[in-house]
Design a protein around this motif. Structure first.
Motif, PDB file in Angstrom:
ATOM      1  N   GLU A   1      -2.911  -3.203 -29.166  1.00 17.81           N
ATOM      2  CA  GLU A   1      -3.956  -3.629 -29.946  1.00 17.81           C
ATOM      3  C   GLU A   1      -3.883  -3.948 -31.302  1.00 17.81           C
ATOM      4  O   GLU A   1      -3.894  -5.178 -31.940  1.00 17.81           O
ATOM      5  CB  GLU A   1      -5.223  -2.619 -29.966  1.00 17.81           C
ATOM      6  N   THR A   2      -2.765  -3.285 -31.828  1.00 18.04           N
ATOM      7  CA  THR A   2      -2.157  -3.675 -33.177  1.00 18.04           C
ATOM      8  C   THR A   2      -1.334  -5.117 -33.068  1.00 18.04           C
ATOM      9  O   THR A   2      -1.462  -5.617 -34.027  1.00 18.04           O
ATOM     10  CB  THR A   2      -1.126  -2.543 -33.580  1.00 18.04           C
ATOM     11  N   LEU A   3      -0.677  -5.317 -32.093  1.00 16.03           N
ATOM     12  CA  LEU A   3       0.125  -6.605 -31.859  1.00 16.03           C
ATOM     13  C   LEU A   3      -0.851  -7.555 -31.817  1.00 16.03           C
ATOM     14  O   LEU A   3      -0.889  -8.583 -32.423  1.00 16.03           O
ATOM     15  CB  LEU A   3       1.118  -6.617 -30.794  1.00 16.03           C
ATOM     16  N   GLU A   4      -1.809  -7.607 -31.052  1.00 18.33           N
ATOM     17  CA  GLU A   4      -2.968  -8.608 -30.585  1.00 18.33           C
ATOM     18  C   GLU A   4      -3.602  -8.826 -31.761  1.00 18.33           C
ATOM     19  O   GLU A   4      -3.836 -10.011 -32.106  1.00 18.33           O
ATOM     20  CB  GLU A   4      -3.881  -8.024 -29.579  1.00 18.33           C
TER      21      GLU A   4
ATOM     22  N   ILE B   1      -1.261 -13.399 -26.646  1.00 10.35           N
ATOM     23  CA  ILE B   1      -1.068 -12.403 -25.566  1.00 10.35           C
ATOM     24  C   ILE B   1      -1.480 -12.831 -24.215  1.00 10.35           C
ATOM     25  O   ILE B   1      -2.674 -12.972 -24.184  1.00 10.35           O
ATOM     26  CB  ILE B   1      -1.342 -10.918 -26.006  1.00 10.35           C
ATOM     27  N   LYS B   2      -0.624 -12.715 -23.272  1.00 14.51           N
ATOM     28  CA  LYS B   2      -1.158 -12.959 -21.930  1.00 14.51           C
ATOM     29  C   LYS B   2      -0.546 -11.619 -21.076  1.00 14.51           C
ATOM     30  O   LYS B   2       0.640 -11.580 -20.877  1.00 14.51           O
ATOM     31  CB  LYS B   2      -0.462 -14.178 -21.356  1.00 14.51           C
ATOM     32  N   ASN B   3      -1.591 -10.819 -20.820  1.00 16.56           N
ATOM     33  CA  ASN B   3      -1.131  -9.604 -20.058  1.00 16.56           C
ATOM     34  C   ASN B   3      -1.382  -9.784 -18.513  1.00 16.56           C
ATOM     35  O   ASN B   3      -1.930 -10.869 -17.858  1.00 16.56           O
ATOM     36  CB  ASN B   3      -2.392  -8.468 -20.436  1.00 16.56           C
ATOM     37  N   SER B   4      -0.429  -8.922 -17.829  1.00 10.69           N
ATOM     38  CA  SER B   4      -0.915  -8.806 -16.231  1.00 10.69           C
ATOM     39  C   SER B   4      -0.149 -10.188 -15.818  1.00 10.69           C
ATOM     40  O   SER B   4      -0.938 -10.739 -14.773  1.00 10.69           O
ATOM     41  CB  SER B   4      -2.190  -8.660 -15.839  1.00 10.69           C
ATOM     42  N   SER B   5       0.719 -10.743 -16.278  1.00 11.57           N
ATOM     43  CA  SER B   5       1.525 -11.851 -15.765  1.00 11.57           C
ATOM     44  C   SER B   5       2.632 -11.762 -15.208  1.00 11.57           C
ATOM     45  O   SER B   5       3.731 -11.159 -16.197  1.00 11.57           O
ATOM     46  CB  SER B   5       1.532 -13.000 -16.732  1.00 11.57           C
TER      47      SER B   5
ATOM     48  N   ILE C   1       3.745 -22.297 -17.320  1.00 10.10           N
ATOM     49  CA  ILE C   1       4.932 -22.359 -17.856  1.00 10.10           C
ATOM     50  C   ILE C   1       4.327 -22.142 -19.354  1.00 10.10           C
ATOM     51  O   ILE C   1       3.599 -23.060 -19.908  1.00 10.10           O
ATOM     52  CB  ILE C   1       5.649 -23.492 -17.896  1.00 10.10           C
ATOM     53  N   LEU C   2       4.832 -21.016 -20.022  1.00  9.11           N
ATOM     54  CA  LEU C   2       4.606 -20.779 -21.327  1.00  9.11           C
ATOM     55  C   LEU C   2       5.909 -21.220 -22.187  1.00  9.11           C
ATOM     56  O   LEU C   2       7.072 -20.739 -21.892  1.00  9.11           O
ATOM     57  CB  LEU C   2       4.156 -19.410 -21.402  1.00  9.11           C
ATOM     58  N   LYS C   3       5.765 -21.525 -23.580  1.00 12.70           N
ATOM     59  CA  LYS C   3       6.585 -21.754 -24.403  1.00 12.70           C
ATOM     60  C   LYS C   3       6.465 -20.620 -25.236  1.00 12.70           C
ATOM     61  O   LYS C   3       5.291 -20.193 -25.974  1.00 12.70           O
ATOM     62  CB  LYS C   3       6.776 -22.949 -25.271  1.00 12.70           C
ATOM     63  N   SER C   4       7.628 -19.856 -25.643  1.00 13.41           N
ATOM     64  CA  SER C   4       7.378 -18.520 -26.557  1.00 13.41           C
ATOM     65  C   SER C   4       8.731 -18.568 -27.498  1.00 13.41           C
ATOM     66  O   SER C   4       9.818 -18.672 -27.089  1.00 13.41           O
ATOM     67  CB  SER C   4       7.317 -17.349 -25.716  1.00 13.41           C
ATOM     68  N   LYS C   5       8.483 -18.039 -28.679  1.00 18.39           N
ATOM     69  CA  LYS C   5       9.485 -17.660 -29.502  1.00 18.39           C
ATOM     70  C   LYS C   5       9.925 -16.105 -29.466  1.00 18.39           C
ATOM     71  O   LYS C   5      11.057 -15.662 -29.770  1.00 18.39           O
ATOM     72  CB  LYS C   5       9.283 -17.811 -31.191  1.00 18.39           C
ATOM     73  N   ALA C   6       9.058 -15.268 -28.744  1.00 18.80           N
ATOM     74  CA  ALA C   6       9.287 -14.059 -28.917  1.00 18.80           C
ATOM     75  C   ALA C   6       8.521 -13.510 -27.409  1.00 18.80           C
ATOM     76  O   ALA C   6       7.625 -14.110 -26.914  1.00 18.80           O
ATOM     77  CB  ALA C   6       8.720 -13.237 -30.004  1.00 18.80           C
ATOM     78  N   LEU C   7       9.295 -12.677 -26.849  1.00 13.13           N
ATOM     79  CA  LEU C   7       8.615 -11.800 -25.309  1.00 13.13           C
ATOM     80  C   LEU C   7       8.889 -10.486 -25.528  1.00 13.13           C
ATOM     81  O   LEU C   7      10.001  -9.871 -25.830  1.00 13.13           O
ATOM     82  CB  LEU C   7       9.353 -12.479 -24.307  1.00 13.13           C
TER      83      LEU C   7
END
Length: 137
Positions: free
Chosen positions: A20-23, A31-35, A56-62
């Motif tokens: 929750e804090t991150l979100e 944030i995309k959960n349960s993927s 397909i998602l583009k992300s700088k962090a995972l």
């Protein structure tokens, strides 16, 4: 429950609170959960995450929380998880009126058994019981 090791010991963070804090600090829909991630590929300063549903998602962090057969861990070159031969029961308990314990971890070890109680704050406790099942002979 997430256990973090810092310079002054262990820190317990409730997983729900952490997420929750991150979100709350990120733009909505970030944030995309349960993927299920099938593949991770590099492209410039971004990563392309190929999900099982074809997205397909583009992300700088995972942040990978994908368990034992982690695609994120494999991408980072981490070794596969191996069995420690133990079974574990663990729980997070909230005491409405407080638990009254000192803020110290209590760990107990015996032959093939481990038990721990770790107060997270004045109302919450993380506990676990781990054992090595008897081997068939």
């Amino acid at each position: 429950m997430v256990i973090c090791r810092g310079n002054s010991g262990l820190y317990m963070v409730n997983r729900k609170t952490l997420l929750e804090t991150l979100e709350n600090e990120l733009p909505g829909g970030t944030i995309k959960n349960s993927s299920k991630v099938d593949d991770i590929q590099d492209s410039d300063f971004q990563k392309s995450l190929h999900l099982a549903d074809g997205t397909i998602l583009k992300s700088k962090a995972l942040i990978g929380c994908d368990g034992v057969n982690s695609v994120a861990a494999e991408y980072l070159g981490l070794s596969k998880a191996s069995s420690a031969g133990r079974s574990t029961v663990r729980s997070f308990v909230k005491f409405k009126n407080g638990h009254g314990l000192e803020p110290n971890a209590m760990l107990f070890f015996g032959k093939d058994v481990r038990f721990g109680v770790i107060p997270c704050d004045d109302h919450n406790i993380f506990w676990f019981f781990s054992f090595r099942p008897p081997q068939d002979k």
